[in-house]
Write an enzyme that holds these catalytic residues in place. Sequence first.
Site, PDB file in Angstrom:
ATOM      1  N   GLU A   1      80.016  43.846  35.600  1.00 43.79           N
ATOM      2  CA  GLU A   1      79.890  42.991  36.794  1.00 43.79           C
ATOM      3  C   GLU A   1      80.151  43.889  37.996  1.00 43.79           C
ATOM      4  O   GLU A   1      81.305  44.192  38.311  1.00 43.79           O
ATOM      5  CB  GLU A   1      80.910  41.840  36.723  1.00 43.79           C
ATOM      6  CG  GLU A   1      80.707  40.886  35.565  1.00 43.79           C
ATOM      7  CD  GLU A   1      79.514  39.944  35.763  1.00 43.79           C
ATOM      8  OE1 GLU A   1      79.055  39.772  36.907  1.00 43.79           O
ATOM      9  OE2 GLU A   1      79.044  39.384  34.756  1.00 43.79           O
TER      10      GLU A   1
ATOM     11  N   CYS B   1      82.431  40.496  46.246  1.00 44.41           N
ATOM     12  CA  CYS B   1      81.288  41.246  45.706  1.00 44.41           C
ATOM     13  C   CYS B   1      79.963  40.604  46.070  1.00 44.41           C
ATOM     14  O   CYS B   1      78.967  41.281  46.255  1.00 44.41           O
ATOM     15  CB  CYS B   1      81.411  41.358  44.198  1.00 44.41           C
ATOM     16  SG  CYS B   1      81.529  39.755  43.397  1.00 44.41           S
TER      17      CYS B   1
HETATM   18  P1  NAD Z   1      86.742  50.041  40.860  1.00 50.33           P
HETATM   19  O1  NAD Z   1      85.493  50.288  40.115  1.00 50.33           O
HETATM   20  O2  NAD Z   1      87.323  51.125  41.688  1.00 50.33           O
HETATM   21  O3  NAD Z   1      87.920  49.596  39.854  1.00 50.33           O
HETATM   22  C1  NAD Z   1      87.763  48.583  38.882  1.00 50.33           C
HETATM   23  C2  NAD Z   1      88.682  48.851  37.703  1.00 50.33           C
HETATM   24  O4  NAD Z   1      88.350  50.104  37.116  1.00 50.33           O
HETATM   25  C3  NAD Z   1      90.171  48.917  38.046  1.00 50.33           C
HETATM   26  O5  NAD Z   1      90.880  48.155  37.090  1.00 50.33           O
HETATM   27  C4  NAD Z   1      90.511  50.399  37.968  1.00 50.33           C
HETATM   28  O6  NAD Z   1      91.810  50.636  37.482  1.00 50.33           O
HETATM   29  C5  NAD Z   1      89.477  50.949  37.001  1.00 50.33           C
HETATM   30  N1  NAD Z   1      89.040  52.311  37.332  1.00 50.33           N
HETATM   31  C6  NAD Z   1      88.880  52.844  38.567  1.00 50.33           C
HETATM   32  N2  NAD Z   1      88.432  54.117  38.496  1.00 50.33           N
HETATM   33  C7  NAD Z   1      88.310  54.399  37.174  1.00 50.33           C
HETATM   34  C8  NAD Z   1      87.886  55.548  36.443  1.00 50.33           C
HETATM   35  N3  NAD Z   1      87.532  56.669  37.067  1.00 50.33           N
HETATM   36  N4  NAD Z   1      87.887  55.480  35.099  1.00 50.33           N
HETATM   37  C9  NAD Z   1      88.243  54.338  34.457  1.00 50.33           C
HETATM   38  N5  NAD Z   1      88.668  53.234  35.098  1.00 50.33           N
HETATM   39  C10 NAD Z   1      88.699  53.250  36.438  1.00 50.33           C
HETATM   40  O7  NAD Z   1      86.445  48.727  41.730  1.00 50.33           O
HETATM   41  P2  NAD Z   1      87.359  48.018  42.786  1.00 50.33           P
HETATM   42  O8  NAD Z   1      87.536  48.915  43.966  1.00 50.33           O
HETATM   43  O9  NAD Z   1      88.578  47.468  42.131  1.00 50.33           O
HETATM   44  O10 NAD Z   1      86.441  46.768  43.183  1.00 50.33           O
HETATM   45  C11 NAD Z   1      85.433  46.839  44.132  1.00 50.33           C
HETATM   46  C12 NAD Z   1      84.061  46.822  43.504  1.00 50.33           C
HETATM   47  O11 NAD Z   1      83.964  45.822  42.515  1.00 50.33           O
HETATM   48  C13 NAD Z   1      82.974  46.492  44.515  1.00 50.33           C
HETATM   49  O12 NAD Z   1      81.874  47.322  44.299  1.00 50.33           O
HETATM   50  C14 NAD Z   1      82.617  45.057  44.197  1.00 50.33           C
HETATM   51  O13 NAD Z   1      81.321  44.676  44.575  1.00 50.33           O
HETATM   52  C15 NAD Z   1      82.801  45.030  42.728  1.00 50.33           C
HETATM   53  N6  NAD Z   1      83.063  43.673  42.262  1.00 50.33           N
HETATM   54  C16 NAD Z   1      82.115  43.043  41.519  1.00 50.33           C
HETATM   55  C17 NAD Z   1      82.318  41.740  41.114  1.00 50.33           C
HETATM   56  C18 NAD Z   1      81.291  40.998  40.301  1.00 50.33           C
HETATM   57  O14 NAD Z   1      81.624  39.927  39.812  1.00 50.33           O
HETATM   58  N7  NAD Z   1      80.073  41.487  40.144  1.00 50.33           N
HETATM   59  C19 NAD Z   1      83.494  41.072  41.468  1.00 50.33           C
HETATM   60  C20 NAD Z   1      84.437  41.751  42.216  1.00 50.33           C
HETATM   61  C21 NAD Z   1      84.218  43.056  42.610  1.00 50.33           C
END
Ligand code: NAD
Length: 457
Positions: free
Chosen positions: A208, A242
């Site tokens: 997602e 998002c």
């Molecule tokens: P992110 O991808 O930085 O982090 C998400 C999760 O991944 C966190 O739990 C984090 O600990 C983990 N993570 C981060 N870097 C990692 C790595 N290198 N290796 C493994 N795990 C890692 O996202 P965010 O900043 O928390 O959220 C923002 C993004 O999420 C935006 O792009 C937004 O559009 C998207 N989002 C999508 C939805 C949806 O339903 N489609 C909902 C909310 C947010």
Amino acid sequence: MFAETIHNQRDFFQTGKTKDIYFRIQQLKTLKQAVIDNETAIFDALNADLHKPLAESFTAEIVLFVKETEYAIKHLKNWHKPKKVQVPWQFFPASAIIHPEPLGVVLIIGAWNYPFQLVIAPLIGAIAAGNCAIVKPSEIASHTSHLIAEIFNKYFDKSYLAVVEGAVETCQQLLAEKFDHIFFTGSTTVGKIVMEAAAKQLTPVTLELGGKSPCIVDTDIDLKIAARRITWGKFFNAGQTCLAPDYLLVDKKIKNNLLDEIKKCLHEFYGENPAKSPDYARIIDRKQFDRLANYLKNLKNGKIVIGGETTFEERYIAPTVIDSVTWEDPLMRSEIFGPILPVIEFTDITEAINIINSQPKPLALYLFSQNKNLQKRVTNETSFGGGCINHTIIHYAVPSLPFGGIGNSGIGSYHGKAGFDTFSHYKSVLKKPFLLDVKLLYPPYKNKLSLLRRIFG
Ligand code: NAD
């Protein structure tokens, strides 16, 4: 360290307890009760993380979850029932049945913007489908992450549902383990990392992700209502949604009027100074604040027409509208994910459709128009995860609509039956009696081909 939890969950799954429909319904009820019992603590944690207004916490993190849970409880018996399907006459006598079965032990990874709802809502599908689960909330919304761990420790056995707290390193260690499904919510960049790690274990994924969701505004609208719905969907949670409209594509003829109305709406919603409003959230952390503030500093063509104020100490960015942006402006090169609304005008709808189709497929698309032909054209000629006509973001709250992205905005979907399907395997079984055993299919095939052609051809 996680290996033991996963091992215990595998043992628990093997007992077959989660296959019992009444067990699942009971767990869904427990989850719902856990959320209701802890509502105030959840509000406090969300306020500490994001200064989230109470009404936004209630609607987007609590009510949505409660309604989804009730929907799953109501429909679970039907979803769970094996389904009889047709068998071609050539195989008679026979029956064919599709049996949904749970996958096993699944991993759910969340993002920080709706830190509670984004791990708890996928869990509804995982529980309903009969899985054990490990949940990894976002470390960036730390208060909510700690609270989720605390609630789960109190209400659930770790060998059934467990929470693992931690940041990138923890997440990578989890990803190195074998799961039966990984459900990830986050950025497109990290989504690729998750999918790569999952591929090593041949684990299926649901991703997602985010992206730049356009909002098209035609002239055939109720201007005041359109402005109100756009302003609400964009600045809810200070734009950290998002599926918020990322940018406006507005018919040139109506642009100035629309911007005037948006200005009025902002005043009506957040008063003279939104920094003083209890109804306006804050940017989650310094990294995100700097990223957004840099968009405002590095405008190439865009002009700030509303807002633009920032206060570093409070992680406050005013609701901001930027007119006359072009694709050279840095804020048009990636997802904004904050309270900044760029505006691009068009003279003909084909131009707007071409712009959307030249970009990666977005998570959402919004169209404001009463023109039925235009509604049809935009729906048919563009590709996007989901969206609304004449509103923003509320399609997310309808459990009968699968929610998910396409292309760069995601893989797979959830909510309602789609959540159950995501965490189920559909096992196909063909059943035959011993009655009648036509030898036509068996060797020796000599002289049988022409008859086979007639029967199966
Ligand atoms: P992110 O991808 O930085 O982090 C998400 C999760 O991944 C966190 O739990 C984090 O600990 C983990 N993570 C981060 N870097 C990692 C790595 N290198 N290796 C493994 N795990 C890692 O996202 P965010 O900043 O928390 O959220 C923002 C993004 O999420 C935006 O792009 C937004 O559009 C998207 N989002 C999508 C939805 C949806 O339903 N489609 C909902 C909310 C947010």
